[in-house]
Design an enzyme around this catalytic site. Structure first.
Site, short mmCIF file in Angstrom:
data_model
loop_
_atom_site.label_atom_id
_atom_site.label_comp_id
_atom_site.label_asym_id
_atom_site.label_seq_id
_atom_site.Cartn_x
_atom_site.Cartn_y
_atom_site.Cartn_z
N SER A 42 0.92 -1.25 -0.13
CA SER A 42 -0.10 -0.05 0.16
C SER A 42 0.96 1.04 -0.02
O SER A 42 1.76 1.32 -0.80
CB SER A 42 -0.98 -0.08 1.22
N ASP A 186 -5.80 -3.52 -2.17
CA ASP A 186 -4.77 -3.28 -1.45
C ASP A 186 -4.00 -4.57 -0.64
O ASP A 186 -4.76 -5.58 -0.12
CB ASP A 186 -5.13 -2.54 -0.37
#
Length: 280
Positions: A42, A186
């Protein structure tokens, strides 16, 4: 001695904080950005790609604190309690971690967000170079449909921008990213830092902007991964925001306004950090 730099998730505030910590460490004579392995999840995937680009830390730091150099971000509101409740409801009675990740993926696919093209443009503006670095860089995302993790590197045949965009696709906030006909969310859905991917390194520095608590149930929680790395003989240091840095990042790490205060607090924290291998 082989070294790995593991960078976890944490929004634009996390990107700024990680950059600040790295700049502060370097300022104090403890530059760790030459690590042979970079692992990014991320927000951490953004910084790992930036570090791998070869741009100097002072330039990367300036891109966080100077409005004229900052990337063009999209403002996003994120109520962590509401987010946790919505994801919890989506997960329901998942019987396995893979099923849980699939439930999160379904919620992400159903969410109303900006377009993939708009979000990709943001990621493009963040990265000084759109090519994969020569050194090892591992970027983690999760297949929204199968729930299976995917680790992208320069051998994957995937553009760096797409890999970073996928790893940064916060469920319910940003659109899942299409790569080879698959949709990805993510990498933090697997683990906040995916530190187990640093296995084999002798020294591992883990930076986690949102702390060590996993946002989702994980078979690879940070605490377990760190214990396994240490059991294999690695020296591992985990750094989370101190009180000043946590206050600078604030309650909405996706707010672009957090960048300068988070970077400055991170730099101060980095200057004060000690590493067990710093005097080698």
């Amino acid at each position: 001695m082989s070294e790995a730099l593991v960078l976890g998730g944490g929004g634009v505030g996390g990107i700024a904080w990680i950059t600040g910590v790295l700049a502060g460490l370097a300022e104090a004579g403890r530059d760790v950005t030459g690590a042979g392995l970079l692992v990014g999840t991320s927000a951490g995937s953004t910084v790992a790609a930036q570090v791998g680009s070869g741009l100097g830390l002072e330039e990367l730091y300036a891109r966080q604190v100077d409005p004229a150099l900052q990337a063009a971000e999209i403002m996003a509101e994120m109520d962590l309690e509401k987010f946790a409740a919505e994801i919890g409801a989506a997960m329901g009675s998942a019987a396995s971690m893979a099923e849980l990740r699939r439930a999160v993926g379904r919620a992400a696919l159903d969410a109303r967000t900006v377009s993939e093209a708009e979000r990709r443009a943001v990621i493009e503006s963040r990265l000084p170079s759109h090519g994969w670095p020569e050194r090892a860089l591992r970027i983690v995302a999760v297949d929204a449909v199968s729930g299976e993790p995917r680790v992208f590197d320069r051998t994957s045949g995937v553009p760096l921008v797409d890999a970073v965009a996928a790893s940064c696709a916060v469920p319910g906030v940003w659109p899942p990213v299409t790569i080879g006909g698959r949709r990805y969310v993510d990498g933090g859905v697997r683990s906040i830092a995916n530190a187990d991917l640093a296995a084999g390194a002798d020294r591992v520095l883990v930076l986690v902007p949102l702390g060590a608590t996993e946002p989702f149930p994980s078979e690879r929680p940070l605490e377990r991964s760190v214990a396994e790395l240490r059991a294999e003989g690695a020296e591992v240091v985990v750094v989370a925001p101190d009180e000043a840095s946590a206050a600078a990042i604030g309650d909405n790490a996706l707010d672009p306004a957090t960048r300068r205060p988070a970077a400055e607090a991170g730099r101060a924290q980095g200057r004060a950090l000690t590493l067990p291998w710093a005097t080698d």
